[in-house]
Design an enzyme around this catalytic site. Structure first.
Site, mmCIF file in Angstrom:
data_model
loop_
_atom_site.group_PDB
_atom_site.id
_atom_site.type_symbol
_atom_site.label_atom_id
_atom_site.label_comp_id
_atom_site.label_asym_id
_atom_site.label_seq_id
_atom_site.Cartn_x
_atom_site.Cartn_y
_atom_site.Cartn_z
ATOM 1 C CG ASP A 16 -1.314 1.343 1.348
ATOM 2 O OD1 ASP A 16 -2.301 1.542 0.562
ATOM 3 O OD2 ASP A 16 -1.617 2.101 2.518
ATOM 4 C CG ASP A 18 -1.655 7.839 0.989
ATOM 5 O OD1 ASP A 18 -1.115 8.768 1.380
ATOM 6 O OD2 ASP A 18 -1.404 7.619 0.041
ATOM 7 C CG ASP A 197 -1.954 2.368 6.710
ATOM 8 O OD1 ASP A 197 -2.825 3.371 6.920
ATOM 9 O OD2 ASP A 197 -2.420 2.229 5.283
#
Length: 256
Positions: A16, A18, A197
């Site tokens: 990922d 961000d 996240d």
């Protein structure tokens, strides 16, 4: 992890952006990749089958916020949850969905009606995100928005993707799990690591689990999303921990 270390040429490293490669900040436009990440990804790219960034961001935005990414050998960016793809300097994508600009046109009026302070709208081209991180009551604003945004999304043929102090309206039919599964099949991967996240990364974790490949899931840990940590094989301390783990992998590949 053992399979990845023994056979790096068959491994896909999925990440990922961000919160994983880039720290979460109040203004999404001010996000920037961890300074060590591009060099680490370049080193990994010399050993593994592929490095893929799977993000809700448009690929062009990820490249803008990640100076040096364009030079990572073999890097593929699956943006907008896989609707757009950047590879070898080119972006490919289907036509943009008409429901997104129509929903966005109604969003400002909706926010005014709800009288929510500090809530911001991010135009992502193929999606539109509503952020509450700058609100004095970010959790309360998020709760107040859930039902109205669900109705707005349904009206325009979209779905709502929840995240860390954000609700995103985007087209249905693709998520990070589907995008990752398609990529693993395309590359005939023999093992996979995926690091994320946020709640949107749960689909990618599930894709690793059902792939039938030796796989490992990594959570870029935070106090905001406990569910991902509960489902991960490895939990590290935010983007700093992700980069440190990738450095260990790259170092192990170089030694072998």
């Amino acid at each position: 992890m053992e399979a990845i270390l023994k056979d790096p040429a068959g491994a896909v490293i999925g990440l990922d952006f961000d919160g994983t490669l880039s720290p979460i900040v109040a203004d999404p436009a001010a996000a920037v990749i961890h300074p060590k990440a591009p060099a680490v990804l370049a080193e990994l790219g010399a050993h593994v089958l592929a490095v893929a960034i799977v993000t809700g961001r448009p690929p062009a935005t990820a490249l803008e916020l990640g100076p040096g990414l364009a030079e990572v050998p073999g890097l593929v960016i699956l943006g907008h949850y896989g609707f757009e793809r950047w590879e070898n300097g080119r972006i490919s994508a289907p036509p943009p969905p008409p429901g997104v600009p129509r929903a966005e046109a109604e969003l400002q009026l909706l926010l005014e009606e709800l009288e929510l302070e500090g809530v911001t709208i991010e135009d992502k081209g193929r999606a539109v995100a509503v952020h509450t991180r700058r609100s004095p009551d970010s959790e309360g604003a998020l709760d107040a928005l859930r039902e109205p945004l669900a109705r707005l999304a349904d009206k325009h043929g979209l779905v709502v993707e929840p995240g860390r102090m954000v609700l995103e309206l985007r087209p249905p039919g693709m998520d990070k799990g589907h995008a990752l599964s398609l990529f693993l099949a395309e590359r005939a991967a023999r093992s996979v690591l995926f690091a994320g996240d946020d709640l949107g990364d749960l689909a990618a974790f599930e894709a690793v689990r059902v792939s039938g490949l030796p796989g490992v899931t990594v959570c870029s840990g935070s106090a905001e999303v406990a569910e991902l940590a509960e489902r991960a094989d490895i939990v590290v301390d935010g983007p700093e921990g992700v980069v440190a783990l990738l450095e260990e992998l790259a170092s192990a590949f170089s030694r072998s």
